[in-house]
Write a protein that holds these residues in place. Structure first.
Motif, PDB file in Angstrom:
ATOM      1  N   LEU A   1       1.722  -7.711   0.152  1.00 34.86           N
ATOM      2  CA  LEU A   1       2.197  -6.879   1.257  1.00 34.86           C
ATOM      3  C   LEU A   1       2.888  -7.709   2.341  1.00 34.86           C
ATOM      4  O   LEU A   1       3.870  -7.256   2.945  1.00 34.86           O
ATOM      5  N   GLU A   2       2.397  -8.909   2.579  1.00 35.92           N
ATOM      6  CA  GLU A   2       3.041  -9.784   3.571  1.00 35.92           C
ATOM      7  C   GLU A   2       4.474 -10.113   3.152  1.00 35.92           C
ATOM      8  O   GLU A   2       5.383 -10.130   3.982  1.00 35.92           O
TER       9      GLU A   2
ATOM     10  N   TRP B   1      -7.380  -0.470   0.341  1.00 32.51           N
ATOM     11  CA  TRP B   1      -5.986  -0.896   0.184  1.00 32.51           C
ATOM     12  C   TRP B   1      -5.068  -0.056   1.063  1.00 32.51           C
ATOM     13  O   TRP B   1      -4.180  -0.589   1.722  1.00 32.51           O
ATOM     14  N   LEU B   2      -5.289   1.249   1.080  1.00 35.95           N
ATOM     15  CA  LEU B   2      -4.467   2.133   1.924  1.00 35.95           C
ATOM     16  C   LEU B   2      -4.607   1.770   3.392  1.00 35.95           C
ATOM     17  O   LEU B   2      -3.625   1.779   4.146  1.00 35.95           O
ATOM     18  N   ALA B   3      -5.824   1.432   3.819  1.00 35.88           N
ATOM     19  CA  ALA B   3      -6.042   0.999   5.198  1.00 35.88           C
ATOM     20  C   ALA B   3      -5.289  -0.304   5.470  1.00 35.88           C
ATOM     21  O   ALA B   3      -4.688  -0.472   6.543  1.00 35.88           O
ATOM     22  N   GLN B   4      -5.290  -1.208   4.509  1.00 33.90           N
ATOM     23  CA  GLN B   4      -4.575  -2.469   4.658  1.00 33.90           C
ATOM     24  C   GLN B   4      -3.072  -2.227   4.755  1.00 33.90           C
ATOM     25  O   GLN B   4      -2.390  -2.823   5.594  1.00 33.90           O
ATOM     26  N   VAL B   5      -2.563  -1.336   3.915  1.00 33.32           N
ATOM     27  CA  VAL B   5      -1.135  -0.984   3.936  1.00 33.32           C
ATOM     28  C   VAL B   5      -0.754  -0.471   5.325  1.00 33.32           C
ATOM     29  O   VAL B   5       0.253  -0.874   5.906  1.00 33.32           O
TER      30      VAL B   5
ATOM     31  N   ARG C   1       4.865   2.710   6.289  1.00 33.78           N
ATOM     32  CA  ARG C   1       4.790   4.161   6.166  1.00 33.78           C
ATOM     33  C   ARG C   1       4.688   4.464   4.681  1.00 33.78           C
ATOM     34  O   ARG C   1       5.414   3.882   3.879  1.00 33.78           O
ATOM     35  N   VAL C   2       3.796   5.386   4.314  1.00 30.31           N
ATOM     36  CA  VAL C   2       3.530   5.680   2.903  1.00 30.31           C
ATOM     37  C   VAL C   2       3.706   7.163   2.637  1.00 30.31           C
ATOM     38  O   VAL C   2       3.315   8.002   3.454  1.00 30.31           O
ATOM     39  N   ILE C   3       4.275   7.469   1.485  1.00 29.88           N
ATOM     40  CA  ILE C   3       4.359   8.851   1.009  1.00 29.88           C
ATOM     41  C   ILE C   3       4.116   8.838  -0.500  1.00 29.88           C
ATOM     42  O   ILE C   3       4.523   7.902  -1.188  1.00 29.88           O
ATOM     43  N   ILE C   4       3.429   9.851  -0.984  1.00 24.21           N
ATOM     44  CA  ILE C   4       3.206  10.010  -2.413  1.00 24.21           C
ATOM     45  C   ILE C   4       4.265  10.956  -2.960  1.00 24.21           C
ATOM     46  O   ILE C   4       4.477  12.039  -2.411  1.00 24.21           O
ATOM     47  N   VAL C   5       4.920  10.535  -4.028  1.00 21.67           N
ATOM     48  CA  VAL C   5       5.893  11.375  -4.729  1.00 21.67           C
ATOM     49  C   VAL C   5       5.404  11.476  -6.164  1.00 21.67           C
ATOM     50  O   VAL C   5       5.353  10.488  -6.886  1.00 21.67           O
TER      51      VAL C   5
END
Length: 174
Positions: free
Chosen positions: A19-20, A53-57, A63-67
């Motif tokens: 992620l970094e 992991w989502l918290a880390q992201v 910004r996250v979206i599920i497709v």
């Protein structure tokens, strides 16, 4: 033509993605597939490891979206408890769902990465939109639909050809 199926990056799982490094490369958004990318196709909710992991992201400011190509009931049951926006019945690799995701994220293609487990839907759809694509291994292949299993046959053939040509990227592992 096969280059349309070639991911920019390959990782064993989402947890192997640096992620970094993504952040340093100017990525601000993640468009993520659901089934066999975040959880198995029959898993209704996030595992504790995935929630972490989502918290880390989010702590990185992504910004996250599920497709997902799956139905609304499946996707909403997973996404809503985590406050993740989503697009269901996406019909990937059709561009419409990726355009909508970019609009909801408020980001340009060069600021966004697609993470998914399928070359024919996630990678191809991402590359058609000028998005970076990260391919992960499917979590629970035994739970896949017949349609996905047919896609996997095509993907294996494409993978072999791309590997023979020396184009397949090295897999990232943590």
């Amino acid at each position: 033509m096969l280059e349309w199926l070639l991911p920019h990056q390959v990782a064993g799982t989402i947890y192997d993605i640096d992620l970094e490094k993504l952040q340093a490369e100017g990525i601000s958004g993640i468009i993520c597939d659901l089934d066999n990318t975040l959880v198995g196709a029959r898993e209704p909710s996030a595992t504790p490891e995935l929630a972490e992991w989502l918290a880390q992201v989010r702590s990185f400011g992504f910004r996250v979206i599920i497709v997902s190509n799956n139905r609304r009931a499946r996707v909403s049951r997973f996404a809503e408890p985590h406050g993740i926006p989503y697009i269901y019945s996406a019909r990937k690799p059709v561009r419409t769902s990726f355009r909508k995701a970019l609009a909801l994220l408020g980001l340009a293609p060069e600021q966004t990465v697609v993470i998914g487990d399928q070359m024919l839907t996630d990678v191809f759809g991402a590359k058609r939109m000028g998005l970076r694509a990260i391919l992960v291994k499917p979590i629970a292949p035994a739970d896949e639909s017949v349609f996905t299993r047919v896609n996997r046959l095509i993907e294996r053939a494409a993978h072999r050809r791309l590997t023979r040509k020396g184009l397949w990227p090295k897999e990232d592992r943590q």
